[in-house]
Design a protein around this motif. Structure first.
Motif, PDB file in Angstrom:
ATOM      1  N   UNK A  29       0.708  -0.991   0.139  1.00  8.12           N
ATOM      2  CA  UNK A  29       0.077  -0.077   0.083  1.00  8.12           C
ATOM      3  C   UNK A  29       0.747   1.354  -0.009  1.00  8.12           C
ATOM      4  N   UNK A  30       1.971   1.406   0.791  1.00  5.63           N
ATOM      5  CA  UNK A  30       2.849   2.525   0.730  1.00  5.63           C
ATOM      6  C   UNK A  30       3.524   2.627  -0.279  1.00  5.63           C
ATOM      7  N   UNK A  31       3.728   1.702  -1.515  1.00 12.73           N
ATOM      8  CA  UNK A  31       4.369   1.797  -2.680  1.00 12.73           C
ATOM      9  C   UNK A  31       3.259   2.316  -3.738  1.00 12.73           C
ATOM     10  N   UNK A  32       2.083   2.134  -3.224  1.00 11.09           N
ATOM     11  CA  UNK A  32       0.867   2.745  -4.186  1.00 11.09           C
ATOM     12  C   UNK A  32       0.639   4.334  -3.890  1.00 11.09           C
ATOM     13  N   UNK A  33       0.396   4.432  -2.415  1.00 11.66           N
ATOM     14  CA  UNK A  33      -0.202   5.711  -2.126  1.00 11.66           C
ATOM     15  C   UNK A  33       0.846   6.551  -1.343  1.00 11.66           C
ATOM     16  N   UNK A  34       1.857   6.130  -0.863  1.00 12.14           N
ATOM     17  CA  UNK A  34       3.018   7.251  -0.229  1.00 12.14           C
ATOM     18  C   UNK A  34       2.685   7.949   0.564  1.00 12.14           C
ATOM     19  N   UNK A  35       1.467   7.671   1.572  1.00 10.20           N
ATOM     20  CA  UNK A  35       0.968   8.570   2.567  1.00 10.20           C
ATOM     21  C   UNK A  35       1.840   8.115   3.940  1.00 10.20           C
ATOM     22  N   UNK A  36       1.915   9.125   4.644  1.00  8.98           N
ATOM     23  CA  UNK A  36       2.561   9.159   6.172  1.00  8.98           C
ATOM     24  C   UNK A  36       1.903   8.222   7.089  1.00  8.98           C
ATOM     25  N   UNK A  37       0.658   8.203   6.852  1.00  4.07           N
ATOM     26  CA  UNK A  37      -0.014   6.978   7.948  1.00  4.07           C
ATOM     27  C   UNK A  37       0.275   5.627   7.416  1.00  4.07           C
ATOM     28  N   UNK A  38       0.487   5.384   6.241  1.00  5.35           N
ATOM     29  CA  UNK A  38       0.625   3.916   5.763  1.00  5.35           C
ATOM     30  C   UNK A  38       2.310   3.686   6.102  1.00  5.35           C
TER      31      UNK A  38
END
Length: 96
Positions: A29-38
């Motif tokens: 998910x981080x590779x897809x969205x790059x959000x600090x929460x993830x």
């Protein structure tokens, strides 16, 4: 190794499996969205994964991680069980 510490070790192994699955999902998910929460979830999962792997290592290498007091053994088992319940809940919610 006492029975309670064996149970605690088995719970740590279950936690490792759950954390590996969560960390994999959060990494994807981080590779897809790059959000600090993830990213925070990914770091959280990785740190808990390392902690559980270290606990299993010490359970087997030293035959105990704690003092060997039966009271400590039950406390460690209860804490590992609570962690397992939390991780099962988190894994359920994450995979939905």
């Amino acid at each position: 190794m006492s029975t309670l510490m064996l149970v605690a070790t088995m719970l740590s192994v279950v936690n490792i499996v759950l954390l590996a699955a969560l960390t994999f999902i959060w990494g994807r998910n981080y590779r897809t969205f790059r959000t600090p929460l993830i990213l925070g979830l990914l770091i959280f999962g990785a740190v808990l994964l390392i902690e559980n792997v270290a606990a299993v290592y010490f359970f087997f290498s030293t035959k105990m991680l704690y003092s060997g007091d039966p009271g400590i053994d039950s406390a460690v088992t209860i804490l590992r069980a609570l962690q397992t319940v939390a991780l099962v809940s988190l894994t359920y919610v994450t995979t939905r």
